[in-house]
Scaffold this active site. Structure first.
Site, PDB file in Angstrom:
ATOM      1  CG  ASP A 190      -7.250   4.238-117.811  1.00  0.00           C
ATOM      2  OD1 ASP A 190      -6.147   5.207-117.722  1.00  0.00           O
ATOM      3  OD2 ASP A 190      -7.998   3.733-118.817  1.00  0.00           O
TER       4      ASP A 190
ATOM      5  CB  SER B 116      -5.306   7.659-119.873  1.00  0.00           C
ATOM      6  OG  SER B 116      -6.530   7.264-120.933  1.00  0.00           O
TER       7      SER B 116
ATOM      8  CD  GLN C  29      -3.372   6.829-117.212  1.00  0.00           C
ATOM      9  OE1 GLN C  29      -4.274   7.984-117.021  1.00  0.00           O
ATOM     10  NE2 GLN C  29      -4.285   5.898-117.859  1.00  0.00           N
TER      11      GLN C  29
HETATM   12  C1  LIG Z   1     -10.260   6.661-117.718  1.00  0.00           C
HETATM   13  C2  LIG Z   1      -9.361   7.197-118.342  1.00  0.00           C
HETATM   14  C3  LIG Z   1      -9.901   7.376-120.169  1.00  0.00           C
HETATM   15  O1  LIG Z   1     -10.173   5.862-119.807  1.00  0.00           O
HETATM   16  S1  LIG Z   1      -9.825   7.222-121.938  1.00  0.00           S
HETATM   17  C4  LIG Z   1      -9.726   6.436-122.596  1.00  0.00           C
HETATM   18  C5  LIG Z   1      -8.915   6.271-123.387  1.00  0.00           C
HETATM   19  N1  LIG Z   1      -8.132   7.254-123.420  1.00  0.00           N
HETATM   20  C6  LIG Z   1      -9.141   7.719-124.434  1.00  0.00           C
HETATM   21  O2  LIG Z   1     -10.042   7.561-125.505  1.00  0.00           O
HETATM   22  C7  LIG Z   1      -7.610   8.808-125.629  1.00  0.00           C
HETATM   23  C8  LIG Z   1      -7.866   8.233-127.227  1.00  0.00           C
HETATM   24  N2  LIG Z   1      -6.957   9.595-128.234  1.00  0.00           N
HETATM   25  C9  LIG Z   1      -7.582  10.320-128.520  1.00  0.00           C
HETATM   26  O3  LIG Z   1      -9.156  10.736-128.748  1.00  0.00           O
HETATM   27  C10 LIG Z   1      -7.014  11.852-129.552  1.00  0.00           C
HETATM   28  O4  LIG Z   1      -5.628  11.412-129.444  1.00  0.00           O
HETATM   29  C11 LIG Z   1      -6.796  13.025-128.412  1.00  0.00           C
HETATM   30  C12 LIG Z   1      -6.637  13.191-126.955  1.00  0.00           C
HETATM   31  C13 LIG Z   1      -8.225  13.554-128.451  1.00  0.00           C
HETATM   32  C14 LIG Z   1      -5.642  14.396-128.911  1.00  0.00           C
HETATM   33  O5  LIG Z   1      -5.997  15.137-129.093  1.00  0.00           O
HETATM   34  P1  LIG Z   1      -5.999  16.177-130.637  1.00  0.00           P
HETATM   35  O6  LIG Z   1      -4.431  16.031-131.188  1.00  0.00           O
HETATM   36  O7  LIG Z   1      -6.118  17.211-130.032  1.00  0.00           O
HETATM   37  O8  LIG Z   1      -6.959  15.131-131.741  1.00  0.00           O
HETATM   38  P2  LIG Z   1      -8.105  16.118-132.420  1.00  0.00           P
HETATM   39  O9  LIG Z   1      -8.044  17.304-132.984  1.00  0.00           O
HETATM   40  O10 LIG Z   1      -9.721  15.086-132.851  1.00  0.00           O
HETATM   41  O11 LIG Z   1      -9.467  17.221-130.626  1.00  0.00           O
HETATM   42  C15 LIG Z   1      -9.728  16.005-130.021  1.00  0.00           C
HETATM   43  C16 LIG Z   1     -11.197  17.244-129.765  1.00  0.00           C
HETATM   44  O12 LIG Z   1     -10.034  18.041-128.046  1.00  0.00           O
HETATM   45  C17 LIG Z   1     -10.564  18.911-128.918  1.00  0.00           C
HETATM   46  N3  LIG Z   1      -9.143  19.865-129.383  1.00  0.00           N
HETATM   47  C18 LIG Z   1      -7.906  20.013-129.725  1.00  0.00           C
HETATM   48  N4  LIG Z   1      -7.219  20.872-128.922  1.00  0.00           N
HETATM   49  C19 LIG Z   1      -8.023  21.620-128.593  1.00  0.00           C
HETATM   50  C20 LIG Z   1      -7.610  23.076-127.727  1.00  0.00           C
HETATM   51  N5  LIG Z   1      -5.680  22.988-128.173  1.00  0.00           N
HETATM   52  N6  LIG Z   1      -8.190  23.582-126.682  1.00  0.00           N
HETATM   53  C21 LIG Z   1      -9.563  22.725-126.698  1.00  0.00           C
HETATM   54  N7  LIG Z   1      -9.930  21.749-127.216  1.00  0.00           N
HETATM   55  C22 LIG Z   1      -9.115  21.177-128.521  1.00  0.00           C
HETATM   56  C23 LIG Z   1     -10.790  19.498-131.084  1.00  0.00           C
HETATM   57  O13 LIG Z   1     -11.763  20.232-131.043  1.00  0.00           O
HETATM   58  C24 LIG Z   1     -11.830  17.588-130.263  1.00  0.00           C
HETATM   59  O14 LIG Z   1     -12.705  18.177-130.115  1.00  0.00           O
HETATM   60  P3  LIG Z   1     -14.339  17.820-130.631  1.00  0.00           P
HETATM   61  O15 LIG Z   1     -14.064  16.182-130.689  1.00  0.00           O
HETATM   62  O16 LIG Z   1     -14.588  17.903-131.916  1.00  0.00           O
HETATM   63  O17 LIG Z   1     -15.505  18.196-129.485  1.00  0.00           O
END
Ligand SMILES: CCC(=O)SCCNC(=O)CCNC(=O)[C@H](O)C(C)(C)COP(=O)(O)OP(=O)(O)OC[C@H]1O[C@@H](n2cnc3c(N)ncnc32)[C@H](O)[C@@H]1OP(=O)(O)O
Length: 343
Positions: free
Chosen positions: A257, A278, A328
């Site tokens: 990752d 991710s 991914q």
């Molecule tokens: C190296 C890569 C990595 O290791 S990444 C780490 C592993 N992956 C993760 O931690 C991801 C875990 N999953 C998640 O956090 C959620 O499933 C995510 C991806 C955020 C799902 O998003 P969503 O369904 O939009 O969740 P939410 O409504 O709680 O929003 C999260 C933040 O995103 C924003 N958001 C949402 N939609 C939009 C949009 N269309 N345009 C702009 N911003 C958007 C929300 O406002 C929210 O932001 P905030 O957290 O309040 O600042």
């Protein structure tokens, strides 16, 4: 050394400019000596990989219930996805017999991981078959799932069908610089912007338990528009040793990752990510390997759209065997870069 010279340290239309690499190494020799001295002393203190002693060393709380702690937390202050996937695979592997090998996993990251609390891993023994055994793992924080993972294990089986793509031709790890060595080089530039310097120092302070040698530093630091493809050599820091193949798969899951999603941004130096995470991660293990030995990680992004990017990775043993593949999809919300990179 100019960016152009650094950018020359990679496969270039199939031709490898080894002289440029050696020149770069020579120019950085004193910095390398300094870094390798500190790395040696760290190595002495930590002969065993921290991935073995800490990150992937889960505490058993009950039958099929484990607790994992964190080692390195990214700047985003959400848990590193590779850590959660690696720990989930450790938990799953604990419930299967020693004669089984991990061959694949499929995960969804459903909530951001909170670095302030540990993660619980709850294993469901979905099915035990004659050849294949499946486990479902839920990673939980604050009573809610942050990751759901299915992992499958198989007995060793012969196969008349055997093929793989050839490994890309790249310079060996001995001819390349580590991320830390490259950062030291960039920090020595007199015209480096104060903000960039701060960012690089923060990167240097990161205690990432893996060692990385980018094949093309320009790809790693996004110095210009590039094809969405990058390669680096990587291995766990410290010693893991032979024998426990399941553990090497867990380490590879951790490493897989790292820097994968960033491949999507390579064609767009005019943008930087304001939110990147991710969404899902799948992995397939093909042959035995040592995760504490150099493996080439080839990452490419065939598609981006709808604020998402798809990335595919292949991990190669240095003898050319394909060790593992992964895929991914991530969410990427970007904003325009206001100042060009001064690296
Ligand atoms: C190296 C890569 C990595 O290791 S990444 C780490 C592993 N992956 C993760 O931690 C991801 C875990 N999953 C998640 O956090 C959620 O499933 C995510 C991806 C955020 C799902 O998003 P969503 O369904 O939009 O969740 P939410 O409504 O709680 O929003 C999260 C933040 O995103 C924003 N958001 C949402 N939609 C939009 C949009 N269309 N345009 C702009 N911003 C958007 C929300 O406002 C929210 O932001 P905030 O957290 O309040 O600042």
């Amino acid at each position: 050394m100019a960016e152009k010279e650094l950018a020359g340290c990679h496969e270039n239309s199939g031709l490898i400019d080894k002289n440029k690499i050696l020149e770069a190494n020579e120019a950085l020799k004193s910095e390398q000596d300094e870094v390798s001295q500190s790395r040696n002393s760290q190595y002495q203190q930590d002969l065993k990989s921290v991935l073995l002693t800490s990150v992937l060393n889960l505490e058993k709380l009950d039958v099929d219930l484990y607790r994992g702690t964190h080692h390195w937390v990214p700047r985003t202050q959400r848990l590193f996805g590779g850590q959660i996937v690696g720990q989930a695979l450790v938990a799953a592997a604990k419930s299967v017999s020693d004669s089984l090998y991990a061959h694949s996993l499929h995960c969804y990251f459903v909530r951001a991981g909170d670095p302030k609390v540990p993660v619980l891993y709850q294993v469901d023994r979905t099915r035990d078959g004659r050849s294949f055994t499946v486990r479902s793992v839920k990673a939980i924080q604050h009573g809610q799932p942050i990751l759901i993972c299915q992992a499958s294990f198989q007995t060793l089986q012969p196969s008349p069908l055997q093929h793989q793509f050839p490994m890309p031709v790249v310079p060996p790890p001995e001819d390349l610089l580590t991320v830390e060595e490259l950062i030291h080089h960039y920090l020595s530039k007199p015209d480096l912007a104060e903000e960039a310097k701060k960012g690089l120092k923060k990167l240097l302070a990161n205690e990432v338990p893996i060692e990385i040698k980018p094949v093309n530093p320009a790809h790693f630091y996004r110095l210009g528009p590039e094809q969405p493809r990058r390669l680096f050599w990587g291995r766990a820091r410290g010693h893991i040793g032979e024998g426990n193949m399941k553990l090497h798969c867990c380490v590879a899951a951790y490493v897989s990752d790292f820097a994968l999603l960033g491949t999507v941004l390579l064609p767009y130096p005019e943008y930087r990510a304001k939110f990147a995470a991710s969404l899902d991660h799948s992995m397939w293990f093909h042959s035995t390997f040592r995760s504490d030995e150099w493996m080439l990680y080839e990452c490419e992004s065939p598609w981006a759209g709808s604020s998402r990017g798809l990335v595919q990775g292949r991990m190669w043993r240095r003898d050319g065997m394909l060790a593992a593949s992964c895929s991914q999809e991530g969410v990427l919300r970007v904003k325009p870069v206001t100042e060009p990179s001064k690296l």
